[in-house]
Design a protein around this motif. Structure first.
Motif, PDB file in Angstrom:
ATOM      1  N   MET A   1      -0.511  38.569  36.951  1.00  0.00           N
ATOM      2  CA  MET A   1      -1.737  39.389  36.809  1.00  0.00           C
ATOM      3  C   MET A   1      -2.966  39.043  35.868  1.00  0.00           C
ATOM      4  N   ALA A   2      -3.029  37.788  35.793  1.00  0.00           N
ATOM      5  CA  ALA A   2      -4.185  37.234  35.117  1.00  0.00           C
ATOM      6  C   ALA A   2      -5.355  37.701  35.537  1.00  0.00           C
ATOM      7  N   ILE A   3      -6.432  37.496  34.697  1.00  0.00           N
ATOM      8  CA  ILE A   3      -7.433  38.117  35.146  1.00  0.00           C
ATOM      9  C   ILE A   3      -8.193  36.515  35.903  1.00  0.00           C
ATOM     10  N   LEU A   4      -7.870  36.442  37.076  1.00  0.00           N
ATOM     11  CA  LEU A   4      -8.470  35.305  37.740  1.00  0.00           C
ATOM     12  C   LEU A   4      -9.861  35.211  37.883  1.00  0.00           C
ATOM     13  N   PHE A   5     -10.617  34.650  37.611  1.00  0.00           N
ATOM     14  CA  PHE A   5     -12.038  34.491  38.065  1.00  0.00           C
ATOM     15  C   PHE A   5     -12.230  33.267  39.159  1.00  0.00           C
TER      16      PHE A   5
ATOM     17  N   GLU B   1      -1.536  12.790  37.992  1.00  0.00           N
ATOM     18  CA  GLU B   1      -1.246  13.986  36.935  1.00  0.00           C
ATOM     19  C   GLU B   1      -1.281  13.366  35.654  1.00  0.00           C
ATOM     20  N   LYS B   2      -1.747  14.050  34.739  1.00  0.00           N
ATOM     21  CA  LYS B   2      -1.856  13.408  33.508  1.00  0.00           C
ATOM     22  C   LYS B   2      -0.443  13.784  32.744  1.00  0.00           C
TER      23      LYS B   2
ATOM     24  N   SER C   1     -11.072  31.366  40.925  1.00  0.00           N
ATOM     25  CA  SER C   1      -9.695  31.395  41.692  1.00  0.00           C
ATOM     26  C   SER C   1      -9.848  30.148  42.431  1.00  0.00           C
ATOM     27  N   MET C   2      -8.756  29.925  43.017  1.00  0.00           N
ATOM     28  CA  MET C   2      -8.507  28.532  43.825  1.00  0.00           C
ATOM     29  C   MET C   2      -9.274  28.738  45.068  1.00  0.00           C
ATOM     30  N   SER C   3     -10.001  27.601  45.578  1.00  0.00           N
ATOM     31  CA  SER C   3     -10.507  27.591  46.776  1.00  0.00           C
ATOM     32  C   SER C   3      -9.660  27.233  47.910  1.00  0.00           C
ATOM     33  N   GLY C   4     -10.091  27.300  49.132  1.00  0.00           N
ATOM     34  CA  GLY C   4      -9.231  27.365  50.464  1.00  0.00           C
ATOM     35  C   GLY C   4      -8.104  26.415  50.542  1.00  0.00           C
ATOM     36  N   ILE C   5      -8.452  25.338  51.077  1.00  0.00           N
ATOM     37  CA  ILE C   5      -7.476  24.186  51.524  1.00  0.00           C
ATOM     38  C   ILE C   5      -6.937  23.603  50.322  1.00  0.00           C
ATOM     39  N   THR C   6      -5.612  23.111  50.227  1.00  0.00           N
ATOM     40  CA  THR C   6      -5.036  22.649  49.150  1.00  0.00           C
ATOM     41  C   THR C   6      -5.597  21.021  49.203  1.00  0.00           C
ATOM     42  N   ALA C   7      -6.644  20.897  49.009  1.00  0.00           N
ATOM     43  CA  ALA C   7      -7.417  19.655  48.692  1.00  0.00           C
ATOM     44  C   ALA C   7      -6.523  18.890  47.833  1.00  0.00           C
ATOM     45  N   GLN C   8      -6.378  17.712  48.173  1.00  0.00           N
ATOM     46  CA  GLN C   8      -5.619  16.681  47.556  1.00  0.00           C
ATOM     47  C   GLN C   8      -6.760  15.802  46.703  1.00  0.00           C
TER      48      GLN C   8
END
Ligand SMILES: [Zn+2]
Lengths: 487, 518
Positions: free
Chosen positions: B1-5, B67-68, B7-14
């Motif tokens: 329940m974090a305050i997401l602002f 990924e780092k 937030s993630m966009s639509g497609i799981t773009a790789q």
């Protein structure tokens, strides 16, 4: 339990009559999923409310950056509303907003909450959010994990508390004020003037800022938890369900269902040989991720649930946590959200997820036309995306960090050759004749789209006709955009 | 329940984007290899000035999904280059060169990204020249000097000063308590000697060793030397010649089961010059564990190969010009394939790019001044030579593509075909990028990049794959995005490539994997 028993029995002749007898029973324990329908008037109301809020608040505020924040937030939400991220239906939307209104009505001391609203987002992430402008978002992925209305009420009350306590706008304003302050400007200046290590010092200064801010964020979570209980004390929702809710959040990064999918069995067919190598992982860089403060916060969707539980127990003398099953009246909510999530993944093109969760749900709802169609659609869409090199817009690379079922379907999609993928897809359609059928009624849009993709795979001359039929039968159809952009 | 602002966009773009690319340059993202596999990537840049006149550098290590994984700080002089990165399944090794100190440095990291040890050494003048040349080309077209040996260690191949220039192959074990070894040319050798590692596994190292009198001498002799990977002791040596022919060596394949070595090369009339003269054909030699030649197959251009070149080219091998072999590959079924690209010397029309010419002049030992020759090299089609399990030629597949031209430095017009090919290769003039086996060894895939010229349309840059599975060839292509300021395609895991686009206006670097069809 009953369902799996019947499936096992149906293989032996002895049980045949039993299967026939229980056919009606079977239909009942199955689930006739119909996608939540968008209520356009609710959507329009919601947008109007948002516009009105923005207009009124915008006059009151000052400062260029703060105004910019308000504008961006508004545009972001409007854009998401218009592109169908939120579900305005009679099922989720109405249920959640009823709870919200109940909490507000029971707490008349808090004013200015008339325009608050819960939006249900088509996201699998088990989370909820408060935007600060009266809009609170509840993800489908969280709904599907819960057990009763009391838990829903706690989450809603928690988000409402963020709104009451002005957490969002307050922290944005603090941040903007800080970036404008002499203190900050002098700090930056002094870093710039350093003779050595400017960038390193600057980076650690930024890290320090973000740590401080995440510390404040956690403090705000606790405040919201507390106020949530205070608000709920004036209602008849069960308070200690908040503890169960937090315990559910604690394990929410694990998949909801523990079933392991055997893709080899699922995809086996006479027309080709399933290659075990499709599910093999070739080793990459086996180097452990370094401990990194910047990453720590993002590792878990919900950190320190244990602490939040013990704080609530202590401060409100709540009876200790007692684990239990989903309440039977709530079952339909979780089942419908499971299906609605698959439908959402399908709409957003998360095809790997659809296949994974489609097979998982098939363990509980065998012979469900929607699930079969959703998997067929996804296989075909993956095939077409791979053919024109847009696969990675829909399906990520495999990664051990994902759950096993998802990781393995991603491995298969990554390893398989295009021509083999076509064979697998066609075999899946052949195994499930129902999704090839070209006669449909208003009730089975997914089947209609699945059969359209089948004809496309087969390069059939019936393709254009099927497309026209689809557009006539489903003028507001879910797949219209996909159909129009498909060449 | 974090305050997401945000937030993630639509497609799981790789596709990933790195927005703070102030210090990021498209060239300082490079792959971490494990032989021909891609196991990760690294980003390397200068971060800060530190006390005492030195600088701190940042080395960021990513896994194969970008990924780092780790972030490292390295202190060095103002001009440190990161030359190469290899992974051997246990350790990561980075090879750096400090221009000011004239020293190379090897840094070894373990599977927790902890530094295990480092090795520094002085770099010979000849090696410095080669490093600088590579830096100017901004790529790594030459053979790697750092070679991973699976779960065992790394080889570092360098040029050292002898009477003339010589070579040195040094083995660094993963376990630093174990002893390394060194194999080098004789200090007193009157010849210029150079070595490339063709194969390296936990048992055997196969090197190609060449010797000539002078740098630009057009007369060289070649030997294959095999070493015991545990001790660095010579196992056997094979001279590339036979009583009937002169021979050169281009590539090798080591069969670990049979312990047999297969060598691919050109053969020439007795007494001719293997660098300057035209070859008679392709020779494939099989050598047993004792170093004895147990079979040689000669496939002549004029007879054995010409008959597979199709009616238009039959018997007119001269129309093709020359074929440069990039690599030979063996498939799981035991068949072999030689991947070649055709090139020929032509008279140049308009002036070609100056920078390329200058580089070519350095490559040819010149001064780097813009001396243009009236000759150029025209690079044309791919030729894939097919051999059965017994190394008999069974076919040649021609894959046509757009012509590209490479300018030659002054005087280079008189060089023999092999040197010309090396000049073209050093300039990145060939379209071949790299080769991979996929699909459990049942498929090989040639990745390439070139410009496609289409009548009435703007030229477009494409990234392509030519693959071979179950006796069939498949060609797949993707257009490179043209809106970006710079685009680069890096190799990636399995059948994927990594597209990198830099947008100057937004200072944005976008990375996206694309899976090719094969
Ligand atoms: Zn919260």
């Amino acid at each position: 339990m009953l369902i799996s028993l019947i499936v096992k029995c149906s293989r032996s002749f002895f049980c045949f009559s039993f299967v026939l007898l229980s056919a009606s029973l079977f239909a009942q324990s199955g689930y006739e999923y119909q996608p939540s329908q968008q209520d356009e008037s609710k959507l329009a109301d919601s947008k109007n409310k948002l516009d009105l809020w923005q207009k009124e608040q915008y006059k009151e505020i000052s400062g260029k950056d703060y105004k910019e924040f308000h504008k961006e937030r508004h545009e972001h939400l409007v854009n998401k509303i218009e592109t169908g991220y939120y579900i305005y239906d009679d099922f989720f939307y109405v249920r959640l907003n009823k709870i919200l209104q109940k909490i507000i009505a029971s707490n008349p001391n808090y004013t200015n909450l008339d325009n608050t609203e819960i939006l249900v987002e088509r996201s699998v992430v088990p989370n909820a959010a408060c935007y600060g402008n009266g809009i609170m978002v509840f993800n489908l992925g969280l709904i599907s994990r819960l057990q009763n209305d009391d838990q829903l009420a706690f989450v809603i009350s928690h988000e409402l508390s963020h709104q009451i306590l002005n957490h969002v706008d307050g922290s944005v304003k603090n941040k903007i004020d800080y970036l404008d302050s002499k203190e900050y400007k002098n700090k930056i200046k002094s870093i710039k003037n350093l003779e050595y290590n400017n960038n390193t010092v600057y980076e650690s200064f930024l890290l320090d800022l973000s740590l401080k801010s995440s510390g404040r964020t956690r403090q705000k979570e606790r405040e919201a938890d507390s106020l949530a209980i205070v608000l709920l004390q004036n209602t008849n929702y069960k308070l200690n369900e908040s503890l169960n809710l937090l315990a559910i959040l604690d394990i929410s990064d694990e998949p909801k269902y523990a079933d392991t999918i055997d893709y080899k069995t699922q995809f086996s067919a006479d027309s080709y040989e399933f290659q075990d190598a499709w599910l093999l992982k070739r080793n990459g860089l086996a180097v452990q991720q370094e401990y990194d403060q910047e990453l720590i916060d993002s590792l878990k969707t919900h950190p320190d649930c244990d602490l939040r539980i013990s704080l609530l127990e202590k401060n409100f003398k709540l009876p200790p946590l007692q684990k239990h099953e989903i309440e039977s009246v709530f079952k339909e909510v979780t089942i419908h959200s499971d299906f609605e999530l698959i439908h959402s993944d399908l709409l957003d093109g998360r095809y790997g997820r659809v296949i994974e969760n489609g097979f998982v749900l098939q363990n509980y709802y065998p012979d469900n036309d929607f699930l079969t169609a959703a998997i067929g659609i996804s296989l075909a869409e993956i095939y077409f995306a791979q053919k024109n090199h847009s696969l990675r817009q829909f399906v990520p690379l495999p990664d051990d960090d994902y759950n096993m079922n998802y990781h393995r379907i991603l491995l298969m999609i990554n390893n398989i050759r295009l021509s083999d993928l076509k064979k697998v897809t066609l075999a899946y359609y052949n195994k499930n004749e129902g999704i090839k059928s070209t006669s449909h009624d208003e009730q089975n849009e997914h089947l209609a789209y699945a059969s359209y993709l089948y004809l496309k795979l087969k390069n059939s001359e019936l393709l254009e006709k099927t497309k026209t039929d689809y557009l006539t039968l489903y003028p507001q159809g879910f797949f219209i955009n996909k159909l129009k952009t498909n060449k | 329940m974090a305050i997401l602002f945000a937030s993630m966009s639509g497609i799981t773009a790789q596709s990933k984007s790195v927005s703070s690319v102030v210090k990021l340059n498209i060239n300082n993202i490079q792959p971490i290899k494990k032989g021909d596999k891609i196991t990760g990537y690294y980003v390397f840049y200068k971060a800060d000035k530190v006390k005492g006149g030195d600088y701190s550098y940042k080395l960021i290590i990513y896994d194969e999904n970008v990924e780092k994984v780790a972030k490292k700080r390295i202190i060095a002089s103002s001009s440190l280059l990161l030359l190469e990165a290899q992974y051997n399944g246990e350790l990561l090794c980075f090879k750096l060169y400090d221009k000011k100190e004239k020293k190379s440095k090897l840094i070894f990291y373990n599977d927790k990204a902890e530094k295990i040890y480092t090795k520094s050494y002085e770099v010979s003048k000849m090696e410095r020249k080669m490093i600088l040349m590579r830096e100017q080309q901004g790529g790594s077209s030459s053979a790697p000097s750092l070679v991973p040996i699976e779960e065992k260690g790394f080889l570092d191949v360098t040029t050292v000063k002898n009477e003339k220039a010589g070579y040195q192959i040094k083995f660094y074990p993963n376990d630093k308590t174990q002893k390394g070894w060194k194999y080098a040319s004789k200090k007193t050798s009157p010849l210029l000697e150079f070595a490339t590692v063709m194969e390296a596994n936990k048992n055997i190292i196969v090197c190609l060793v060449g010797a000539k009198k002078k740098m630009m001498s057009q007369n060289a002799s070649y030997n294959v030397v095999t070493l015991d990977a545990n001790t660095g002791k010579e196992l056997y040596k094979i001279k590339a010649s036979s009583p009937k022919y002169e021979e050169s060596i281009l590539n090798s394949y080591y069969d670990e089961g049979k312990k047999e070595l297969t060598l691919f090369g050109n053969y020439f009339r007795k007494g001719s010059n293997v660098i300057k003269d035209n070859s008679l054909g392709i020779v494939i030699t099989t050598v047993n564990a004792e170093g004895k030649k147990i079979g040689q197959k000669y496939n002549s251009w004029s007879k054995d190969i010409a008959k597979y070149l199709g009616p238009s080219k039959r018997g007119k091998i001269s129309e093709i010009g020359f074929i440069f072999f990039h690599q030979f590959v063996r498939k799981a079924d035991g068949t072999f394939y030689g991947i070649g690209e055709s090139y020929r010397k032509t008279v140049s029309g308009a002036a070609t790019a100056g920078k390329i010419l200058a580089l070519a002049a350095i490559a040819a030992g010149g001064t780097g001044s813009n001396n243009e020759s009236s000759f150029q090299i025209t690079v044309r089609d791919f030729y894939i030579f097919e051999f059965d399990q017994d190394k008999n030629i069974t076919g040649v597949k021609t894959i046509e593509k757009s012509v590209s031209r490479v300018g030659l430095p002054k005087g280079a017009g008189y060089y023999g075909p092999q040197i010309l090919a090396q000049i073209v290769k050093a300039q990145g003039g060939f379209d071949f990028s790299y080769l991979k086996t996929l699909n459990e060894g049942k498929t090989f895939a040639v990745f390439y990049q070139n410009y496609e010229k289409i009548k009435g349309e703007k030229n477009k840059s494409v990234c392509g794959v030519i693959s071979h599975t179950d006796g069939e060839y498949l060609i797949d292509k993707i257009d490179l995005p043209t809106e970006a300021t710079f685009t680069k395609v890096l190799p990636a895991q399995d059948g994927n490539v990594l597209f990198m686009e830099y947008y100057r206006k937004d200072k944005k670097l976008k990375m996206e994997f694309k899976k090719m069809n094969y």
